[in-house]
Design an enzyme around this catalytic site. Structure first.
Site, PDB file in Angstrom:
ATOM      1  CE  LYS A 156      -7.791   1.496   3.282  1.00 60.30           C
ATOM      2  NZ  LYS A 156      -6.199   1.792   3.503  1.00 60.30           N
ATOM      3  CD  GLU A 175      -2.499   1.225   2.449  1.00 57.08           C
ATOM      4  OE1 GLU A 175      -2.398   0.267   3.009  1.00 57.08           O
ATOM      5  OE2 GLU A 175      -3.438   1.800   2.179  1.00 57.08           O
ATOM      6  CB  CYS A 228      -4.345  -1.449   4.492  1.00 57.23           C
ATOM      7  SG  CYS A 228      -3.523  -1.617   5.965  1.00 57.23           S
TER       8      CYS A 228
HETATM    9  N1  LIG Z   1      -3.304   1.924   6.186  1.00 64.79           N
HETATM   10  C1  LIG Z   1      -3.958   1.244   6.889  1.00 64.79           C
HETATM   11  O1  LIG Z   1      -5.731   1.087   6.504  1.00 64.79           O
HETATM   12  C2  LIG Z   1      -4.141   0.471   7.721  1.00 64.79           C
HETATM   13  C3  LIG Z   1      -5.574  -0.135   9.009  1.00 64.79           C
HETATM   14  C4  LIG Z   1      -4.785  -0.882   9.900  1.00 64.79           C
HETATM   15  O2  LIG Z   1      -4.159   0.069  10.427  1.00 64.79           O
HETATM   16  C5  LIG Z   1      -5.993  -1.122  10.793  1.00 64.79           C
HETATM   17  O3  LIG Z   1      -5.642  -1.749  12.052  1.00 64.79           O
HETATM   18  O4  LIG Z   1      -7.168  -1.935  10.234  1.00 64.79           O
END
Ligand SMILES: NC(=O)CCC(=O)C(=O)O
Length: 306
Positions: free
Chosen positions: A139, A65, A180
């Site tokens: 996303k 990411e 993510c």
């Molecule tokens: N960049 C992200 O989306 C981090 C996501 C993350 O750390 C979480 O705990 O959920």
């Protein structure tokens, strides 16, 4: 504009059928990259890692990411690229397209900040072996978190959320894409499973607070619940950065088993994906047949206005 849910727009997806993949076994490369403030260097570094992974036999390469920019709301607008315009307007995806066609590999190109009109998205591009852009996933679940004394980050200050789940047919099988924080939302991967995904790729950058407890747990949960492969790819950890990534890029098999992983340094993981394992696990543990559709159902909302 997002539509609000109306029951008449709900559809129960049919039970999933796994399509026959073009290849049953192949090598995957997960490039856990150290990302700096120097965009040109980031692009050159990513290219080198992709070439190294391909040299080591990877037919599918996954990037992290936000691999061309620091992870910060101040940086995203500065590093953002107009992916649809391509060429000089998007040096990061132009490189990915070139290298995919040169090396004849599929690339799940991590994510970069995308500029589209006056909006910014956190966007993953998938390139086919001929260098064509096969899919673009924006996303869907933005990462807003506030754990006092630990971590506060509001991705939604800068990015707009994507509106479309992404499943793409590639030369290495049917791949569902999440970025993510998308990994926390199990309905998304259930939807990908009913659409016949063999593998879910999550470019991701978990943090030092939630990473140790949740990163591996979520990957294994998504894989074992849906009996498919899950691959994640994080930036390497830079303790001097404003946002410190957990690292630990990983490949998980359809029985929830960790097939390959790494710590937090710059690294390339090469591992084998064997789709016959999906059938095997689904035959010996037939969750799909045991599912009580008479008691509960996954419903898919039809987006009438998008
Ligand atoms: N960049 C992200 O989306 C981090 C996501 C993350 O750390 C979480 O705990 O959920």
């Amino acid at each position: 504009m997002a539509s609000s849910f109306k029951p008449e727009q709900a559809r129960v997806p049919p039970a999933f059928q796994l399509p026959i993949p073009p290849v049953s076994k192949f090598k995957i490369g997960l490039c856990q990259l150290l990302v700096t403030a120097d965009k040109e260097r980031n692009i050159a570094h990513a290219r080198q890692a992709i070439e190294d992974a391909a040299k080591r036999g990877a037919q599918l390469v996954v990037l992290p990411e936000i691999w061309n920019s620091p992870i910060s709301n101040d940086s995203f607008p500065v590093y953002a690229e107009d992916i649809d315009a391509g060429g000089d307007a998007s040096p990061s995806t132009t490189m990915l397209s070139e290298v995919a066609s040169l090396l004849k590999i599929t690339i799940v190109g991590g994510s970069i900040p995308e500029r589209c009109g006056d909006r910014l998205y956190n966007t993953c591009c998938v390139f086919d072996t001929d260098g064509k852009l096969k899919a673009k996933h924006r996303k869907i679940h933005l990462f807003d978190i506030d754990i006092p004394g630990k971590i506060s980050f509001q991705e939604s200050k800068t990015f707009t959320a994507g509106e479309t789940p992404t499943v793409v047919d590639t030369e290495v099988g049917r791949i569902g894409i999440g970025i993510c924080h998308d990994i926390r939302f199990q309905e998304l991967v259930m939807l990908y499973a009913v659409r016949g995904a063999h593998l879910i790729c999550y470019p991701g950058a978990f943090n030092m607070t939630t990473g140790p407890l949740h990163w591996e747990l979520l990957q294994r949960a998504r894989a074992v619940d849906n009996q498919l492969y899950v691959a994640t790819c994080s930036p390497a950890r830079d303790v001097g950065a404003g946002y410190v990534a957990w690292g630990h890029s990983t490949l998980v098999g359809p029985f929830g088993e960790i097939l390959a992983t790494t710590e937090h340094d710059d690294a390339i993981i090469i591992s084998e994906v064997d789709y016959s394992q999906i059938e095997l696990r689904r035959t010996s543990l037939p969750l799909e047949k045991q599912r009580r559709g008479d008691l509960y159902q996954l419903v898919e909302v039809q987006r009438l206005n998008s």
